[in-house]
Every structure is written in C-alpha cells, then in structure tokens.
Scaffold this motif. Structure first.
Motif, PDB file in Angstrom:
ATOM      1  N   CYS A  51      17.781 -52.303 -36.873  1.00 20.44           N
ATOM      2  CA  CYS A  51      18.178 -53.235 -37.932  1.00 20.44           C
ATOM      3  C   CYS A  51      19.404 -54.081 -37.597  1.00 20.44           C
ATOM      4  N   ASP A  52      19.816 -54.151 -36.350  1.00 19.47           N
ATOM      5  CA  ASP A  52      20.991 -54.948 -35.998  1.00 19.47           C
ATOM      6  C   ASP A  52      20.710 -56.440 -36.154  1.00 19.47           C
ATOM      7  N   ILE A  53      21.640 -57.153 -36.786  1.00 19.99           N
ATOM      8  CA  ILE A  53      21.527 -58.596 -36.942  1.00 19.99           C
ATOM      9  C   ILE A  53      22.847 -59.242 -36.513  1.00 19.99           C
ATOM     10  N   ALA A  54      22.807 -60.524 -36.175  1.00 19.54           N
ATOM     11  CA  ALA A  54      23.999 -61.261 -35.777  1.00 19.54           C
ATOM     12  C   ALA A  54      24.440 -62.156 -36.931  1.00 19.54           C
ATOM     13  N   VAL A  55      25.671 -61.958 -37.397  1.00 18.28           N
ATOM     14  CA  VAL A  55      26.206 -62.724 -38.521  1.00 18.28           C
ATOM     15  C   VAL A  55      27.594 -63.242 -38.169  1.00 18.28           C
ATOM     16  N   ASN A  56      27.776 -64.543 -38.240  1.00 19.72           N
ATOM     17  CA  ASN A  56      29.078 -65.156 -37.928  1.00 19.72           C
ATOM     18  C   ASN A  56      29.617 -64.685 -36.579  1.00 19.72           C
ATOM     19  N   GLY A  57      28.714 -64.524 -35.618  1.00 20.92           N
ATOM     20  CA  GLY A  57      29.116 -64.159 -34.272  1.00 20.92           C
ATOM     21  C   GLY A  57      29.341 -62.685 -34.032  1.00 20.92           C
ATOM     22  N   ALA A  58      29.124 -61.852 -35.043  1.00 23.71           N
ATOM     23  CA  ALA A  58      29.311 -60.404 -34.908  1.00 23.71           C
ATOM     24  C   ALA A  58      28.014 -59.680 -35.233  1.00 23.71           C
ATOM     25  N   THR A  59      27.871 -58.476 -34.702  1.00 25.03           N
ATOM     26  CA  THR A  59      26.664 -57.680 -34.937  1.00 25.03           C
ATOM     27  C   THR A  59      26.867 -56.757 -36.127  1.00 25.03           C
ATOM     28  N   ARG A  60      25.858 -56.681 -36.961  1.00 20.98           N
ATOM     29  CA  ARG A  60      25.909 -55.845 -38.158  1.00 20.98           C
ATOM     30  C   ARG A  60      24.604 -55.062 -38.256  1.00 20.98           C
ATOM     31  N   ASN A  61      24.686 -53.817 -38.685  1.00 23.35           N
ATOM     32  CA  ASN A  61      23.489 -53.026 -38.924  1.00 23.35           C
ATOM     33  C   ASN A  61      23.070 -53.200 -40.370  1.00 23.35           C
ATOM     34  N   ALA A  62      21.857 -53.653 -40.593  1.00 22.16           N
ATOM     35  CA  ALA A  62      21.428 -53.982 -41.956  1.00 22.16           C
ATOM     36  C   ALA A  62      19.963 -53.619 -42.160  1.00 22.16           C
ATOM     37  N   CYS A  63      19.739 -52.379 -42.523  1.00 25.14           N
ATOM     38  CA  CYS A  63      18.373 -51.921 -42.797  1.00 25.14           C
ATOM     39  C   CYS A  63      18.026 -52.151 -44.265  1.00 25.14           C
TER      40      CYS A  63
END
Length: 236
Positions: A51-63
């Motif tokens: 569930c990793d996504i890229a937001v504003n240049g940073a990686t976030r886990n978002a399931c």
C-alpha cells in the motif's frame, strides 16, 4: 495433492472444490487473494498489502479497509484510489485543502500517470457490486491529488484555484492554472505573477501592446518597466 478426508485442505475457509473453481490453490492459504469482502473490486489482499504511495515527494503507507468500499468516505471508491495512488484513509491526500474528489479529473489524470486507464477503471467498477463513483458532483479541477503544488511553481493548488491574488492594474481578483506554471507564456511563473500583481492568464497585463513594442510581462520586468502600468513610446 489435496486431503481426501478434509474438505478444506489448507484450512483457509474455502473448500477445495471452490478454490479450484476460483483458480486458487487448495493447498495454500491464499483465500484473501480471491475474496473481496466489501465487493468493491479489490481483493482483501490488495486492500491490506503493498500500500505504499508517493505524496508530496515522500512515501506513505496507505491501505484501505476490506470492509468498506470507500474507506475515507470521500466519494472516491477504494478501487479508484488504488489506481490513482491516493490515500484511501484521507479525503485530502496531499493536504492542500482541496479534496481528492474535487481535484481528480479522470479525463486528464494520465498526464500525471500515463499508466492510468479511466475506461478500464469504469469497467472494473461497474463489474463490482459495491463500487460507486459519481463524477457529476466533482469540481474536477484536474490537479494532482498527490501533490499540493501540481505544477511546481511555488503556489499550492488551493492558492492557485481558490485564493488567487489581486491585479496591480485595477485590484480585480484573479486565479491561475494549477497544472501549468506559466499558462500565458509571458516568461513569469504563477508565483512571480502573484508577487508582481500581474495576470497569469494575460501575457500583457497592462495592455500597452504595441506602444511598448508588444512586450510580454516578463520582458517588461527585464527592461525595468512596470508590467501593471501602460508604457508609451516617446517620439525623439
């Protein structure tokens, strides 16, 4: 080989015969790969892993939740959020004060991600019992919901679309294009236009046209002229 004495050889809750029908392996606990608890078009495994996504240049886990077809209730079904790479747990993925629902325009999103296929999403969503998406209620700004500054010009999408600024010519309010840093092609990006009080949608803000050699706003600034005040040629 399955156990002839056990209807569910791998103990994953699916009978061996049903697993063969699904295409799953009756010897491996892989039920989550084939079960879609909330019937939204995503398997339970898809909702809870990778569930990793890229937001504003940073990686976030978002399931997302395997029990809710729209986990954050923002109007974008989890299936679409997965395809877009937005956060199914937050209605405003990039934190720019514009909801994901209002930022997304399916017709233009592939300018940010060439792999996105709006037609395929619609077909897959239609085939899922609980995947619902009503585009009619969206502002469809066409900005990137994963990037607070879609065009990288130094102004957030919200500032460009909603806040705007006042022109130095007459004080009227103006907004800019959040996906084009210099929409009018005058050599000034939108942040510079805001700082100078010029119009991001008009390359000659003060409309002095041929009187100053038809100079664009950026060219006027380079020459030390004021792009918000008409200049006139003085005959020698």
């Amino acid at each position: 080989m399955t156990n002839p004495l056990d209807p569910d050889t791998d103990g994953d809750g699916l009978s061996d015969g049903f697993e063969l029908t699904l295409g799953s392996n009756p010897q491996v606990d892989d039920a989550a790969d084939f079960i879609d608890t909330d019937q939204d078009g995503l398997s339970d495994t898809d909702e809870t892993s990778n569930c990793d996504i890229a937001v504003n240049g940073a990686t976030r886990n978002a399931c997302s939740s395997k029990y809710e077809p729209d986990t954050d209730g923002d109007g974008l079904p989890d299936l679409l959020e997965r395809r877009l790479g937005t956060d199914p747990q937050r209605a405003d993925t990039d934190g720019d004060n514009l909801s994901d629902f209002d930022e997304v325009d399916l017709a233009t999103f592939n300018t940010f991600d060439a792999s996105f296929d709006a037609g395929q999403f619609r077909r897959d969503c239609d085939a899922a019992d609980r995947c619902f998406y009503d585009e009619a209620g969206s502002a469809a700004h066409g900005s990137d919901p994963r990037n607070a500054d879609s065009d990288g010009d130094g102004l957030s999408d919200y500032d460009e679309l909603i806040t705007g600024w006042q022109l130095g010519t007459d004080g009227s309010d103006v907004t800019s294009d959040p996906v084009r840093s210099d929409a009018d092609g005058d050599g000034l990006d939108d942040a510079e236009e805001k700082a100078e009080g010029t119009d991001p949608n008009d390359r000659d803000t003060d409309s002095d046209g041929v009187d100053n050699g038809d100079l664009k706003d950026g060219e006027e600034l380079d020459l030390g002229l004021d792009p918000t005040t008409p200049d006139q040629k003085i005959a020698a």
